[in-house]
Design a protein around this motif. Structure first.
Motif, PDB file in Angstrom:
ATOM      1  N   PRO A   1       0.821  -1.206   0.000  1.00 33.33           N
ATOM      2  CA  PRO A   1       0.000   0.000   0.000  1.00 33.33           C
ATOM      3  C   PRO A   1       0.859   1.262   0.000  1.00 33.33           C
ATOM      4  CG  PRO A   1      -0.738  -1.524   1.694  1.00 33.33           C
ATOM      5  CD  PRO A   1       0.567  -2.036   1.180  1.00 33.33           C
ATOM      6  N   ALA A   2       0.519   2.199  -0.883  1.00 32.50           N
ATOM      7  CA  ALA A   2       1.289   3.436  -0.982  1.00 32.50           C
ATOM      8  C   ALA A   2       1.293   4.183   0.346  1.00 32.50           C
ATOM      9  CB  ALA A   2       0.702   4.313  -2.084  1.00 32.50           C
ATOM     10  N   ASN A   3       0.126   4.232   0.985  1.00 29.44           N
ATOM     11  CA  ASN A   3       0.040   4.987   2.235  1.00 29.44           C
ATOM     12  C   ASN A   3       0.912   4.383   3.328  1.00 29.44           C
ATOM     13  OD1 ASN A   3      -1.713   6.810   1.171  1.00 29.44           O
ATOM     14  ND2 ASN A   3      -3.542   5.712   1.856  1.00 29.44           N
ATOM     15  N   LEU A   4       1.057   3.069   3.299  1.00 35.00           N
ATOM     16  CA  LEU A   4       1.853   2.412   4.335  1.00 35.00           C
ATOM     17  C   LEU A   4       3.305   2.875   4.289  1.00 35.00           C
ATOM     18  CD1 LEU A   4       2.141   0.064   6.492  1.00 35.00           C
ATOM     19  CD2 LEU A   4       2.918  -1.326   4.574  1.00 35.00           C
TER      20      LEU A   4
END
Lengths: 297, 248, 356
Positions: free
Chosen positions: A184-187
């Motif tokens: 996940p990009a946000n992670l």
């Protein structure tokens, strides 16, 4: 001139600068963001130290945890509230956002606390000196060297041995492809901001430890140091940031010794000029990026 | 009749104001090896990028195993079992082969299975075992392509999509990549293959779609396509094109 | 008739300029005749800010490079013109350490402002070329560091600038009329620059550096010329400002002032003159309103402490919201066109229903 005292001074200054630069470059690597708000994480950590000691009367180790936690939280919240929504916009939009975040945080502290400096209590060990083989040095200089070595080891373990670390390194290399692995990009971005805040918080303890006070513009000087150290060392790898930090510390100490007294107030200007000249010949910094060139065939 | 594994309906996508896809529809059934053919700029890669969520389509719907995946994030789509081997291989150059593979297994990691998977990968690609702890950036192009495919397979995808796997490879290396794809299909993988090299692709696939100017120009079995469409005409402009007047 | 039609078309193409200039002049006349002294001050300040912002837009907007040093060149122009126009006696009292040769220099205000602009441009010409070779993030940081170098020199070189202390006694010259004329000239120059061959090449290099190189544009060189032109305008603006404010210190040419200029350009949209103009309007109005609020709170002793920094904090939030909502700024990269609500839309492909 190269005596033990000079060596310890340079190593401790370099350690501090390396920590500062490292926190900046981690976010830059993944988001390609030059984070002007980074200095404010250091400032907020300073206020965390002040608040927890003076108002909450926590023991010294708890104030340090509190200060670092404040920096981590600020870093994470700024990512969530300001950087995430503009992440896909132009690079300039990101930089200007970070600048606005920095101005906001400074003025928020100005309004909520005070424009005047606050004294920060630190354990007495920070102001003691010790004698090693004839060289007198403040204990905090040894503490910062030890802390930095520990942090560097832990961080490189994180980056090399954990999947999160691999994902962060991969994201710094090829962001979209990393998402295609299901990461996940946000992670990875949040992780980068959290680690960045952590490093800012740790560095803040030692930065504040030198003057034992904090004010709304405390973050400006360390931000600049982190900037210059990263561009000098190389923006493309954490190693570059660490090298840049130590080289910058060395340069600072050498200039402090060699410049005549009348020129010492121009020291910062001299340093920047040297760095700018250096960049003209080697824009990628001391350490070049990883294996970015792909071979064909 | 069972539902296709992947259904793309009337997909439209654009880059800024330039429209790249004008309503592409296609299907992939379980166990099939399907090719998406066409010249440069026909919209092949755009279709794949839209399916994996890298690009947001303007219009149309994409359904995978009965779930609508249009406009979802790439990381979510990968989790559903749809992996892409991107164009140009996109190896993480500063990560070792081992780390590349470990990230490939990001969505499916189980300690025991991971070991077994690695063993399987090494059987298919012995070179990767040799290069296990080298940085990916130091591999040759063909080795990188193998690593890219291996990395995608580590996720145990239900559908594997390959974007131009033969691009920039030597003829010998191209051969072995095609042999490999055929073998994967025989092992039961479902594959959507994007290729410029139509003749080579038609040798191994079950069905194919021919894209031209962002639309499906022709769809059918590999034999149909070989018979009905003069492949060369697709590439050199066919009947409409002016005869080549420049002496070669 | 066709000549008239062509004129109309040309007039419509360049309608942004009169659409900005006419209101600026009309409001200026109105303020001059009926405005309170506060309003007069605010409007003069607005006009001077507009010159600075347009100078910033000329380089930053067209090249895409975040030019931190801009405010430094404003400072150079301010100090240079101030030193030239201030009476020797005033200087010898106000700046005790000044080089004797500088103390003796004296000339009328207008030539002094001109020379101030030239000094800034010359400095830009000396330091600019190597700086323009750096792109992206190294470029941003290097320009930022250059601003710091400017600041260090301004605060330390007390033989010239009076160090961190106030430099005072600059003759008052900039009235509303002067500032207004300056702003009009700056508008015309910035517009002409954007449409000129150099401006076009600069914009091409902003949109795609490598594509621009491949069609034979010397990116470093066009940036370099743009940088010098922008510094010239900044220096002139600094001179105009110095003769309005009459006393100043290096603080006026540093990060917080740069933040104001940057917010003006960013909120309106750095890609166009119209954007820079609207941004200057918004920020000037917003800033004055917030200052009033801050002043009212502090004067009424509503709170037990004095409120500082409210203006900046709110402006910062406003800027972030704009960047999230419209990263290209309120106006965006297109110039205003007459009529306002039939703006030339980019060619967006409508759904073509042709047998799909």
């Amino acid at each position: 001139m190269i005596d033990l005292e000079f060596l310890i001074n340079t190593l401790s200054l370099g350690s501090l600068y390396a920590l500062l630069a490292l926190g900046l470059v981690l976010v830059y690597g993944i988001l390609k963001l030059v984070n002007f708000a980074y200095g404010e994480y250091i400032m907020i950590a300073g206020y965390g130290l002040y608040f927890s000691a003076t108002v909450l009367h926590l023991p010294w180790w708890a104030t340090m945890l509190f200060g670092v936690a404040a920096a981590v939280l600020t870093s994470y919240l700024t990512e969530l509230a300001a950087f995430r929504p503009v992440r896909n916009k132009s690079a300039n939009a990101l930089i200007v956002t970070s600048f606005a975040v920095s101005i906001f945080l400074q003025n928020a502290v100005l309004i909520l606390v005070s424009p005047r400096a606050r004294a920060v209590q630190l354990p007495p060990i920070f102001s003691q000196t010790v004698n090693i083989a004839g060289a007198t040095t403040p204990v905090r200089n040894l503490l910062i060297i030890g802390t930095t070595i520990t942090v560097l080891i832990l961080l490189s373990l994180l980056m090399k041995k954990t999947v999160l670390g691999m994902a962060m390194r991969a994201a710094a290399d090829k962001f979209t492809t990393t998402r295609l692995m299901g990461v996940p990009a946000n992670l990875v971005i949040s992780a980068a901001f959290i680690i960045s805040g952590l490093l800012a918080g740790i560095a803040s303890i030692f930065w504040i430890g030198r003057s034992a006070s904090v004010d709304p513009v405390t973050g400006a000087a360390p931000l600049l140091i982190a900037f210059i150290a990263t561009v000098m060392g190389g923006m493309h790898s954490p190693t570059g940031a660490v090298v840049g930090g130590f080289v910058y510390g060395l340069l600072f100490n050498v200039l402090s010794i060699t410049l005549p007294a009348s020129m010492i107030s121009y020291r910062d200007a001299f340093m920047f000029v040297i760095v700018v000249l250096f960049l003209l010949f080697r824009p990628e910094g001391i350490i070049k990026g990883g294996y970015t060139e792909e071979r064909v065939g | 009749m069972t539902m296709p594994m992947l259904t793309v309906e009337n997909l439209m996508a654009s880059y800024g104001v330039v429209r790249a896809l004008h309503g592409v529809s296609l299907e992939v059934n379980e166990g099939e090896l399907v090719a998406l053919l066409g010249v440069n700029g026909a919209g092949k890669s755009t279709t794949l990028k839209s399916i994996t969520g890298i690009l947001r389509p303007v219009k149309g719907s994409i359904t995978f195993l009965g779930t609508e995946i249009t406009n979802r994030k790439p990381e979510w789509i990968v989790k559903q079992g749809l992996s892409l081997v991107p164009e140009g291989r996109e190896i993480f150059g500063s990560l070792t082969v081992e780390e590349n593979l470990r990230l490939g297994a990001f969505v499916s990691y189980q300690r025991d299975r991971y070991k077994a998977d690695l063993k399987e990968i090494f059987e298919l690609f012995p070179i990767l075992e040799e290069r296990f702890s080298q940085p990916g950036g130091l591999l040759s192009g063909g080795e990188q392509q193998m690593l890219a495919i291996a990395r995608a397979m580590m996720a145990h995808p239900k559908l594997l999509m390959l974007d131009e796997p033969s691009l920039g490879l030597s003829p010998a290396m191209t051969d072995s990549i095609f042999v490999l794809i055929k073998r994967l299909r025989e092992m039961g993988s479902t594959i959507l293959l994007v290729e410029q090299n139509a003749e080579r692709a038609l040798e191994i696939v079950d069905r194919a779609y021919l894209l031209a100017n962002g639309e499906v120009d022709f769809a059918g079995s590999a034999e149909d396509l070989k018979r009905k469409v003069d492949i060369a005409s697709v590439y050199f402009g066919g009947d409409d094109a002016a005869p080549c007047e420049v002496p070669l | 008739m066709s000549l008239f039609a062509r004129f109309l078309k040309l007039a419509q193409k360049h309608s942004a300029l009169p659409m900005i200039m006419i209101p600026v002049v009309l409001v200026g006349i109105g303020v001059n005749m009926f405005g309170s002294s506060l309003l007069l001050n605010v409007y003069t300040y607005f006009c001077v800010s507009l010159i600075m912002v347009l100078g910033l837009q000329m380089f930053m907007g067209n090249s895409g490079i975040l030019n931190w040093v801009h405010i430094g060149f404003v400072g150079v122009g301010a100090y240079a013109s101030g030193i030239l126009s201030t009476a020797p006696l005033v200087k010898s009292m106000g700046v005790p350490n000044m080089f004797p040769a500088l103390v003796e220099l004296n000339m009328p205000v207008i030539p002094a402002i001109m020379v101030g602009g030239l000094v800034a441009a010359l400095l830009a010409a000396i330091i600019g070329y190597p700086l323009m070779r750096l792109s992206d993030f190294v470029g941003v940081i290097t320009l930022f560091a250059t601003l710091i170098v400017f600041h260090v020199i301004m605060t330390q070189w007390d033989n010239v600038t009076n160090g961190p202390r106030t430099f005072f006694g600059v003759p008052e010259f900039t009235t509303l009329t002067v500032a207004l004329i300056g702003a009009l000239i700056a508008l015309a120059v910035a517009y002409w620059f954007r449409e000129s061959g150099l401006g076009l090449r600069l914009r091409a290099s902003r949109d795609d550096r490598y594509a621009a190189m491949s069609i034979g544009i010397d990116v470093v060189r066009v940036r370099y010329y743009g940088f010098i032109t922008s510094a010239l305008v900044a220096g002139l603006a600094g001179g105009v400002w110095a003769h309005f404010i009459t006393s100043f210190s290096p603080k006026a040419f540093y990060i917080s002032e740069m933040f104001i200029l940057l917010s003006m350009v960013v909120i309106g949209g750095s890609g166009s003159i119209s954007g820079a103009f609207m941004g200057t309007v918004f920020v000037t109005v917003g800033r004055e309103l917030l200052r009033q609020v801050e002043g009212t709170i502090n004067n009424a002793h509503l709170l037990s402490f004095e409120v500082y920094g409210l203006t900046e904090a709110v402006m910062a939030i406003f800027m972030i919201v704009i960047l999230i909502w419209r990263p290209g700024g309120v106006v965006g990269g297109q110039e205003l066109r007459w009529p306002l609500f039939k703006r030339n839309k980019p060619i967006v492909t409508k759904e073509v229903e042709d047998g799909v």
